[in-house]
Scaffold this motif. Structure first.
Motif, PDB file in Angstrom:
ATOM      1  N   LEU A 195       0.845  -1.202   0.000  1.00 33.27           N
ATOM      2  CA  LEU A 195       0.000   0.000   0.000  1.00 33.27           C
ATOM      3  C   LEU A 195       0.875   1.244   0.000  1.00 33.27           C
ATOM      4  O   LEU A 195       0.603   2.199  -0.746  1.00 33.27           O
ATOM      5  N   ALA A 196       1.918   1.255   0.805  1.00 30.97           N
ATOM      6  CA  ALA A 196       2.827   2.401   0.845  1.00 30.97           C
ATOM      7  C   ALA A 196       3.433   2.640  -0.535  1.00 30.97           C
ATOM      8  O   ALA A 196       3.580   3.798  -0.971  1.00 30.97           O
ATOM      9  N   GLU A 197       3.780   1.576  -1.238  1.00 32.51           N
ATOM     10  CA  GLU A 197       4.312   1.689  -2.592  1.00 32.51           C
ATOM     11  C   GLU A 197       3.255   2.306  -3.520  1.00 32.51           C
ATOM     12  O   GLU A 197       3.567   3.169  -4.348  1.00 32.51           O
ATOM     13  N   VAL A 225      -8.984   2.594  -0.337  1.00 30.43           N
ATOM     14  CA  VAL A 225      -8.194   1.369  -0.202  1.00 30.43           C
ATOM     15  C   VAL A 225      -7.391   1.428   1.093  1.00 30.43           C
ATOM     16  O   VAL A 225      -7.332   0.454   1.842  1.00 30.43           O
ATOM     17  N   ALA A 226      -6.796   2.583   1.362  1.00 26.41           N
ATOM     18  CA  ALA A 226      -5.988   2.738   2.579  1.00 26.41           C
ATOM     19  C   ALA A 226      -6.854   2.541   3.829  1.00 26.41           C
ATOM     20  O   ALA A 226      -6.434   1.876   4.783  1.00 26.41           O
ATOM     21  N   ARG A 227      -8.075   3.072   3.815  1.00 29.23           N
ATOM     22  CA  ARG A 227      -8.979   2.888   4.961  1.00 29.23           C
ATOM     23  C   ARG A 227      -9.358   1.408   5.122  1.00 29.23           C
ATOM     24  O   ARG A 227      -9.390   0.900   6.241  1.00 29.23           O
ATOM     25  N   ALA A 228      -9.631   0.755   4.010  1.00 30.95           N
ATOM     26  CA  ALA A 228     -10.008  -0.663   4.072  1.00 30.95           C
ATOM     27  C   ALA A 228      -8.858  -1.503   4.612  1.00 30.95           C
ATOM     28  O   ALA A 228      -9.060  -2.427   5.399  1.00 30.95           O
ATOM     29  N   ILE A 229      -7.649  -1.168   4.216  1.00 30.31           N
ATOM     30  CA  ILE A 229      -6.475  -1.922   4.702  1.00 30.31           C
ATOM     31  C   ILE A 229      -6.216  -1.606   6.167  1.00 30.31           C
ATOM     32  O   ILE A 229      -5.879  -2.497   6.951  1.00 30.31           O
ATOM     33  N   ALA A 230      -6.400  -0.347   6.557  1.00 29.00           N
ATOM     34  CA  ALA A 230      -6.230   0.021   7.976  1.00 29.00           C
ATOM     35  C   ALA A 230      -7.219  -0.748   8.855  1.00 29.00           C
ATOM     36  O   ALA A 230      -6.932  -1.041  10.020  1.00 29.00           O
ATOM     37  N   ALA A 231      -8.380  -1.076   8.298  1.00 29.30           N
ATOM     38  CA  ALA A 231      -9.407  -1.798   9.056  1.00 29.30           C
ATOM     39  C   ALA A 231      -9.119  -3.287   9.181  1.00 29.30           C
ATOM     40  O   ALA A 231      -9.780  -3.977   9.967  1.00 29.30           O
ATOM     41  N   HIS A 262       3.508   5.917  -5.429  1.00 29.62           N
ATOM     42  CA  HIS A 262       3.476   5.914  -6.903  1.00 29.62           C
ATOM     43  C   HIS A 262       2.080   5.516  -7.377  1.00 29.62           C
ATOM     44  O   HIS A 262       1.889   4.431  -7.942  1.00 29.62           O
ATOM     45  N   PRO A 263       1.084   6.380  -7.143  1.00 32.16           N
ATOM     46  CA  PRO A 263      -0.307   5.995  -7.464  1.00 32.16           C
ATOM     47  C   PRO A 263      -0.552   5.692  -8.941  1.00 32.16           C
ATOM     48  O   PRO A 263      -1.483   4.956  -9.268  1.00 32.16           O
ATOM     49  N   GLU A 264       0.295   6.227  -9.801  1.00 29.36           N
ATOM     50  CA  GLU A 264       0.111   5.993 -11.237  1.00 29.36           C
ATOM     51  C   GLU A 264       0.643   4.632 -11.669  1.00 29.36           C
ATOM     52  O   GLU A 264       0.380   4.185 -12.788  1.00 29.36           O
ATOM     53  N   ASP A 265       1.354   3.939 -10.790  1.00 29.77           N
ATOM     54  CA  ASP A 265       1.981   2.649 -11.108  1.00 29.77           C
ATOM     55  C   ASP A 265       0.944   1.525 -11.053  1.00 29.77           C
ATOM     56  O   ASP A 265       0.554   1.075  -9.979  1.00 29.77           O
ATOM     57  N   GLY A 266       0.510   1.090 -12.217  1.00 25.94           N
ATOM     58  CA  GLY A 266      -0.494   0.025 -12.288  1.00 25.94           C
ATOM     59  C   GLY A 266       0.009  -1.298 -11.746  1.00 25.94           C
ATOM     60  O   GLY A 266      -0.766  -2.076 -11.179  1.00 25.94           O
ATOM     61  N   ASP A 296      -8.659   0.667 -13.681  1.00 31.68           N
ATOM     62  CA  ASP A 296      -8.747   1.347 -14.973  1.00 31.68           C
ATOM     63  C   ASP A 296      -8.801   2.866 -14.853  1.00 31.68           C
ATOM     64  O   ASP A 296      -8.943   3.553 -15.861  1.00 31.68           O
ATOM     65  N   LEU A 297      -8.685   3.378 -13.624  1.00 33.51           N
ATOM     66  CA  LEU A 297      -8.724   4.820 -13.416  1.00 33.51           C
ATOM     67  C   LEU A 297      -7.382   5.432 -13.809  1.00 33.51           C
ATOM     68  O   LEU A 297      -6.328   5.015 -13.326  1.00 33.51           O
ATOM     69  N   ALA A 298      -7.446   6.414 -14.707  1.00 30.56           N
ATOM     70  CA  ALA A 298      -6.212   7.080 -15.113  1.00 30.56           C
ATOM     71  C   ALA A 298      -6.543   8.542 -15.399  1.00 30.56           C
ATOM     72  O   ALA A 298      -7.554   8.830 -16.034  1.00 30.56           O
ATOM     73  N   PRO A 299      -5.754   9.458 -14.944  1.00 28.56           N
ATOM     74  CA  PRO A 299      -4.634   9.217 -14.043  1.00 28.56           C
ATOM     75  C   PRO A 299      -5.141   8.951 -12.634  1.00 28.56           C
ATOM     76  O   PRO A 299      -6.181   9.448 -12.236  1.00 28.56           O
ATOM     77  N   ARG A 300      -4.401   8.169 -11.917  1.00 35.98           N
ATOM     78  CA  ARG A 300      -4.749   7.791 -10.537  1.00 35.98           C
ATOM     79  C   ARG A 300      -3.873   8.628  -9.607  1.00 35.98           C
ATOM     80  O   ARG A 300      -2.680   8.779  -9.851  1.00 35.98           O
ATOM     81  N   THR A 301      -4.457   9.154  -8.532  1.00 33.31           N
ATOM     82  CA  THR A 301      -3.700   9.941  -7.564  1.00 33.31           C
ATOM     83  C   THR A 301      -3.746   9.264  -6.199  1.00 33.31           C
ATOM     84  O   THR A 301      -4.531   8.338  -5.984  1.00 33.31           O
TER      85      THR A 301
END
Length: 116
Positions: A42-44, A105-111, A48-52, A93-98
């Motif tokens: 997740l940190a990665e 996703v971060a909230r779901a993983i934190a949970a 680098h949010p644009e990294d698919g 499929d979201l581009a560009p992704r920020t």
């Protein structure tokens, strides 16, 4: 073909239950590493949010956890991981992704808890 067992059926169930409990303990011992790997990925993704590829790798880790957790008796964790996985899939499929796009996703993983 192996010879028939002379063990009583209840002994066979006890052996199976003991083995299953051992598998569950082993899996529980591996969970901190699995969760750490997900948080690291997740940190990665956030860096680098644009990294698919990074998002695909995170999705794969969550998918594996979602499937295996339920198998070993951690149903709630499996459901949480599935929810996080689906959040990742929605972003594929979201581009560009920020980084802001990854907030859910971060909230779901934190949970994600540990063993339930």
């Amino acid at each position: 073909m192996p010879p028939p067992s002379n063990a009583a059926p209840s002994d066979e169930f006890d052996d199976f239950d003991d083995a299953l409990a051992g598998f569950r303990r082993d899996y529980a011992a591996q969970l901190p590493g699995k969760l750490d790997a997900i948080r690291t990925q997740l940190a990665e993704c956030l860096a680098h949010p644009e990294d698919g590829t990074a998002l695909t790798d995170l999705t794969r880790l969550l998918h594996k956890l979602a499937g295996s957790a339920g198998t070993f008796g951690f149903e709630a964790l499996g459901q949480q991981a599935k929810s996080a996985e689906l959040s990742c899939v929605a972003l594929q499929d979201l581009a560009p992704r920020t980084g802001a796009d990854l907030a859910g996703v971060a909230r779901a993983i934190a949970a994600l808890g540990g063993p339930d």
